[in-house]
Write an enzyme that holds these catalytic residues in place. Sequence first.
Site, PDB file in Angstrom:
ATOM      1  N   ALA A 156      40.909  31.275  37.434  1.00  0.00           N
ATOM      2  CA  ALA A 156      41.601  32.480  36.989  1.00  0.00           C
ATOM      3  C   ALA A 156      40.737  33.482  36.250  1.00  0.00           C
ATOM      4  CB  ALA A 156      42.785  32.084  36.103  1.00  0.00           C
TER       5      ALA A 156
ATOM      6  N   ARG B 293      38.984  26.107  33.389  1.00  0.00           N
ATOM      7  CA  ARG B 293      38.289  24.836  33.147  1.00  0.00           C
ATOM      8  C   ARG B 293      38.549  24.285  31.747  1.00  0.00           C
ATOM      9  NH1 ARG B 293      32.316  26.215  35.255  1.00  0.00           N
ATOM     10  NH2 ARG B 293      33.006  28.260  34.554  1.00  0.00           N
TER      11      ARG B 293
ATOM     12  N   ASN C 275      39.885  20.974  37.034  1.00  0.00           N
ATOM     13  CA  ASN C 275      38.455  20.813  37.303  1.00  0.00           C
ATOM     14  C   ASN C 275      38.254  20.640  38.799  1.00  0.00           C
ATOM     15  OD1 ASN C 275      35.825  19.768  37.672  1.00  0.00           O
ATOM     16  ND2 ASN C 275      35.794  18.970  35.585  1.00  0.00           N
TER      17      ASN C 275
ATOM     18  N   ALA D  33      38.484  29.614  42.887  1.00  0.00           N
ATOM     19  CA  ALA D  33      37.473  28.973  42.036  1.00  0.00           C
ATOM     20  C   ALA D  33      36.319  28.476  42.894  1.00  0.00           C
ATOM     21  CB  ALA D  33      38.096  27.810  41.272  1.00  0.00           C
TER      22      ALA D  33
ATOM     23  N   LYS E 101      28.936  28.205  50.948  1.00  0.00           N
ATOM     24  CA  LYS E 101      30.113  28.995  51.333  1.00  0.00           C
ATOM     25  C   LYS E 101      30.605  28.617  52.719  1.00  0.00           C
ATOM     26  CE  LYS E 101      31.560  31.410  48.804  1.00  0.00           C
ATOM     27  NZ  LYS E 101      32.357  31.181  47.575  1.00  0.00           N
TER      28      LYS E 101
ATOM     29  N   PRO F  52      34.626  38.419  51.542  1.00  0.00           N
ATOM     30  CA  PRO F  52      34.134  39.691  51.003  1.00  0.00           C
ATOM     31  C   PRO F  52      32.618  39.823  51.024  1.00  0.00           C
ATOM     32  CG  PRO F  52      34.870  38.256  49.216  1.00  0.00           C
ATOM     33  CD  PRO F  52      35.112  37.519  50.497  1.00  0.00           C
TER      34      PRO F  52
END
Length: 354
Positions: A15, A39, A67, A88, A171, A195
């Site tokens: 977040a 976290r 986590n 996250a 990624k 993105p």
Amino acid sequence: MSQENTSAPILVTGATGYIASWVIRKLLEQGYTVHATVRDLNKKQSFAHLEKIAQENSGILKLFKANLLENGSFDEAMQDCEIVLHMASPFVVTNYKDAVKDIIEPAVLGTENVLNSVNKTESVKRVIVTSSIASTYGDAIDILETQANQFDESHWNTTSSTTHQPYPYSKVMAERKAWEMADAQDRWTLVCVNPALVLGPSLTASTQSGSVEVLEQFANGMTLFGVPPMWNGIVDVRDVADAHILAAFNENASGRYIISGGSLSLLEMGKILRQHFGQKFPFPRNQVPKKIFKLFGPTFGYSRDFIEKNMGYPVVFNADKSKRELGITYRNIENSLVEHFQQLLDDGVVKKYI
């Protein structure tokens, strides 16, 4: 799933992140209940900006500790949610000791753990995963293999590895894991948002992103004598946040979406900043030829292999699918660049020159 027919909470992982904070702000402004994972709930300063936004809007913010590397860690936060925005992810491009342990495992295992929780949570109908254009290509030279000399959603990064470009490798491996798990069931649908380099105002001064590192180098004189012939796809952070929300609520959204407002070279970025901020900063004025970088690049941390495959090849990204299916109209990326640098000045991240 349309925007009007869900009163269920919406989960956003990671977040406090640069993009995630904007997503949460937009959801709270629209009156949604957001379950947000962090976290450490004791580090209140890291999410104080989110609590302030919640106080100023009709939406409700509920914070949960989670986590990435703990299986089951997201179960509680996910309860009753119909939409999960998994945002996250570790962002470590340099200064890592072990690429597998510090970058790749957290990204892949984190995705796996979140989606394991999705598989256990009957209420979830749609999952949006924040991926990256790094999942579509590994090195700039890869663009020579494309038919239209541009990357689109059909392309996958097949050239990165644990030893060559480990961050892009993390990624693409995380996204492949997400699709693998989505294809193994039929209760929830998956959409991936990919993105480009994200620029634009942050909602907190403590944001970490690759774009901040680039702009800091422009300001501290590291690039004064020149930049390599390299290009970045660029997109405004607010457009990326919109893309996540549109993908979540548009029932016709499917597959992957490249999110990019255009491409700029490092030299073009320097020129834009100089035009706006004048001569007060040591912005780059020259583009150093690739053959020169081959001589001196290794002393600056660039391997000759990286230089050969990434310098001198303009990269272009086709974002037509996002415009057509999500209805995105992209902000001017030059304005995003200027706004971002101005914020770094205002926040004291880069030193003001008189």
